[in-house]
Design a protein around this motif. Structure first.
Motif, short mmCIF file in Angstrom:
data_model
loop_
_atom_site.label_atom_id
_atom_site.label_comp_id
_atom_site.label_asym_id
_atom_site.label_seq_id
_atom_site.Cartn_x
_atom_site.Cartn_y
_atom_site.Cartn_z
N GLN A 1 0.78 -1.28 -0.13
CA GLN A 1 -0.01 0.03 -0.03
C GLN A 1 0.68 1.11 0.40
OE1 GLN A 1 -2.52 -1.16 3.51
NE2 GLN A 1 -3.97 -2.58 2.26
N CYS B 1 1.78 1.62 -3.29
CA CYS B 1 1.30 2.40 -4.52
C CYS B 1 0.52 3.84 -4.18
CB CYS B 1 0.02 1.49 -4.74
SG CYS B 1 0.27 -0.53 -5.36
N LEU B 2 0.58 3.97 -3.23
CA LEU B 2 0.69 4.95 -2.52
C LEU B 2 1.28 6.32 -2.40
CD1 LEU B 2 -2.75 4.78 0.01
CD2 LEU B 2 -3.02 5.53 -2.55
N MET C 1 0.58 7.18 2.57
CA MET C 1 -0.07 6.64 3.02
C MET C 1 -0.08 6.82 4.72
SD MET C 1 -1.32 3.41 3.32
CE MET C 1 -1.33 1.60 4.65
N LEU D 1 -4.13 9.07 4.99
CA LEU D 1 -4.62 7.85 4.32
C LEU D 1 -5.12 7.48 5.53
CD1 LEU D 1 -3.90 8.06 0.72
CD2 LEU D 1 -5.92 9.69 1.65
#
Length: 151
Positions: free
Chosen positions: A88, A91-92, A97, A100
């Motif tokens: 994650q 991907c971010l 992250m 979020l």
């Protein structure tokens, strides 16, 4: 065991995007001991700070815990859960992250009274693998009235 091409890409990207570096800094602040884990992950064990309240948590490719290395060796499913969090971060673009994830915690708490049950990051990493029980969704008004009720 040798890393796959994608594990190497994630390892490099999570270092470049500073998320793993942030994990090292948090581990240093928490006076943790560092070691290599599987699949391009690193362990920071013996973490001394009381926050966050979790058996383990991940920042970049760094998995931190107050426990010793045997804790991870006895819990390969938990390591897979934490590894999903490392993807994650990948991907971010790293550190975005963190805020979020906090929004996910707030959303989940508002919906269920639990920080994980409706947190999309925990759900994508598998609630069961992270040793979380799924709590039912409750009406938002009920949660808010319980949260702000005067004693």
């Amino acid at each position: 065991m040798a890393l796959t091409k994608w594990q190497v890409v994630k390892l490099v990207w999570n270092t470049v995007n500073l998320s793993t570096v942030a994990g090292v800094v948090v581990g240093l602040i928490g006076r943790a001991r560092f070691s290599r884990g599987p699949r391009g992950l690193f362990y920071a064990t013996g973490y001394k700070l009381r926050f966050p309240v979790a058996g383990a948590f991940t920042i970049g490719n760094m998995i931190l815990t107050k426990h010793d290395r045997a804790y991870f060796e006895a819990r390969p499913v938990l390591v897979r859960h934490e590894e999903r969090h490392s993807w994650q971060y990948f991907c971010l673009f790293g550190l975005p992250m963190l805020p979020l994830y906090v929004l996910g915690v707030v959303w989940s708490f508002l919906r269920t009274g639990c920080p994980a049950s409706r947190n999309p990051f925990e759900r994508l990493a598998s609630l069961k693998d992270g040793n979380y029980d799924e709590k039912p969704v409750r009406p938002l008004g009920q949660i808010l009235s319980q949260t702000f009720r005067r004693s």
